[in-house]
Design an enzyme around this catalytic site. Structure first.
Site, PDB file in Angstrom:
ATOM      1  N   GLU A 106     -19.984  50.145  -5.406  1.00 36.59           N
ATOM      2  CA  GLU A 106     -19.328  48.979  -5.496  1.00 36.59           C
ATOM      3  C   GLU A 106     -19.742  48.404  -5.127  1.00 36.59           C
ATOM      4  O   GLU A 106     -19.641  46.451  -5.972  1.00 36.59           O
ATOM      5  CB  GLU A 106     -18.086  49.217  -3.949  1.00 36.59           C
ATOM      6  CG  GLU A 106     -17.666  48.265  -4.135  1.00 36.59           C
ATOM      7  CD  GLU A 106     -17.825  46.542  -3.249  1.00 36.59           C
ATOM      8  OE1 GLU A 106     -16.860  46.244  -3.007  1.00 36.59           O
ATOM      9  OE2 GLU A 106     -18.662  46.931  -2.419  1.00 36.59           O
ATOM     10  N   ASP A 141     -21.336  53.606  -1.467  1.00 33.37           N
ATOM     11  CA  ASP A 141     -22.388  53.223  -0.825  1.00 33.37           C
ATOM     12  C   ASP A 141     -22.518  52.423  -0.431  1.00 33.37           C
ATOM     13  O   ASP A 141     -22.199  51.210   0.468  1.00 33.37           O
ATOM     14  CB  ASP A 141     -22.785  53.033  -2.291  1.00 33.37           C
ATOM     15  CG  ASP A 141     -21.906  51.775  -3.720  1.00 33.37           C
ATOM     16  OD1 ASP A 141     -20.963  51.343  -2.694  1.00 33.37           O
ATOM     17  OD2 ASP A 141     -22.579  50.808  -3.924  1.00 33.37           O
TER      18      ASP A 141
END
Length: 410
Positions: free
Chosen positions: A176, A81
């Protein structure tokens, strides 16, 4: 190697993989699933084995050992991400070869200029190939630079079998950036003794200390009445939020702190007279100071509840991750090997605390000690983000050298 880094990186950043804190799915956005599926195919193409993607979007793969020595299994991780701070949709990476060290106009129409005056480190990349944004999005070097470097390093090791190494595990994790990266990470299935996140910044970064972190959601409940007849009746929820914030020490905020200093950070505030909501993050390297900061939040809430009523302020506070140093120290050799790998490549290690967190912060407490290594990016999470391909190449070399040294020292 440089061409492969550029090709992979510029292709990866065009996929929108921003996570979403308001989503309760895993991963929180469909773009991460799309990206994970692509990486599964590319890991297989490179020649890795045991390539999997579970229902939660975690991608894992194996580079089998090419030595008979009993080498500890090591892992390399990056996250799928990108940050939520700025838009990551329709990223248009701009390649600047043989950068001259001067200001770069990212977007003439919007007058977005990357300048040495604002970013003093910029001239140090003179002569490098750097990749920037077009001034309308973030770049996504955090962490697609690290992800690219792992892919390229694995490809290199497969095509250069003369470099001996033990079994290497690779993992790409979702979410994350919103602190959920390791939430569904299967440490046992990963099967590594140690790992490294490729999620750092400039050349030489080697990090194994992170913040202790907590998040605090505060709901302030008011009483709305007509302002013309509000005396002794109205309770303004937004003013309650302002009062709460006024009790926190002004100088203990991100904009006034550095190094090992902790802070309280008001991340968001919205509301009206009837109800207002504030979200804070609390950070400190020292565990005692961290607990003291949380106590400060709780004490302010209690004082306000005594003053305005129990329902006036509602607090939800949760720990997010802890300083990984406590779990890294007993296996300090993993830091030493990374340090020696950098020195052997004429890279000066820059050891400093992470004023943030990585997946490694949580993974270290889950039984997988995981320091963090540089990737070559600068100015993460915004339109001035850029990455040096030359430094990315150095990061690939560090991965290769770490793998070689673990085998050599076995």
């Amino acid at each position: 190697m440089k061409e492969e880094l550029i090709e992979r990186f510029t292709r990866y950043v065009k996929i929108d993989t921003q996570s979403n804190e308001d989503s309760h799915t895993v991963p929180t956005t469909p773009g991460q699933i799309e990206f994970g599926k692509l990486l599964v195919e590319e890991l297989k193409e490179v020649g890795l084995t045991e390539v999997t993607m579970d229902d939660n979007g975690y991608v894992m793969a194996t580079l089998p050992a090419n030595t008979d020595k009993d080498v500890p299994v090591i892992g390399f991780l990056a996250h799928l991400d990108t940050a939520t701070d700025f838009t990551g949709k329709n990223v248009k990476p701009q390649i600047h070869e043989n950068f001259d060290g001067n200001a770069i106009t990212l977007n003439e129409e919007l007058n977005v200029v990357l300048t040495p005056e604002q970013f003093p480190e910029l001239p140090s990349y003179k002569g490098h190939t750097i990749i920037t944004t077009d001034g309308t999005t973030l770049l996504g070097a955090d962490d697609k630079a690290g992800l690219t470097e792992i892919m390229v390093a694995m490809n290199y090791l497969i095509h250069n079998p003369q470099i001996k190494h033990g079994k290497i595990r690779v993992a790409f994790t979702p979410d994350e950036e919103i602190g959920r990266g390791p939430a569904h990470f299967d440490v046992e299935a990963f099967g590594a003794s140690f790992a490294y996140t490729m999620d750092g910044g400039p050349l030489g970064g080697l990090e194994y200390e992170s913040f202790n972190a907590a998040g605090a959601k505060l709901t302030f409940n008011g009483t709305n009445t007509h302002p013309g007849t509000a005396k002794n009746k109205m309770r303004n929820a937004t003013k309650l939020a302002m009062e709460f914030n006024g009790h926190l020490p002004v100088e203990e905020a991100p904009e006034y702190t550095e190094g090992y200093e902790g802070f309280y950070h008001l991340l968001s505030l919205n509301g009206d007279v009837e109800q207002s909501k504030a979200y804070y993050i609390i950070r400190d390297f020292d565990r005692k100071n961290f607990e003291a900061r949380k106590n400060t939040i709780e004490n302010i809430v209690k004082q306000m509840q005594e003053k305005y009523g129990q329902d006036a302020v509602v607090l939800e506070m949760n720990d997010q991750y802890y300083n990984m140093l406590e779990k890294i120290e007993p296996v300090r050799e993993i830091v030493d090997i990374a340090y020696e790998a950098m020195k052997s490549l004429n890279i000066e290690p820059n050891i400093h605390p992470i004023r943030g967190g990585t997946d490694g912060s949580q993974l270290s407490y889950m039984g997988l000690p995981t320091p963090n290594i540089f990737t070559g990016g600068e100015n993460y999470h915004g339109k001035f983000e850029y990455v040096s391909v030359d430094v990315m190449e150095k990061a690939v070399q560090v991965i290769i050298e770490i793998a070689r040294r673990f085998e050599e020292q076995a």
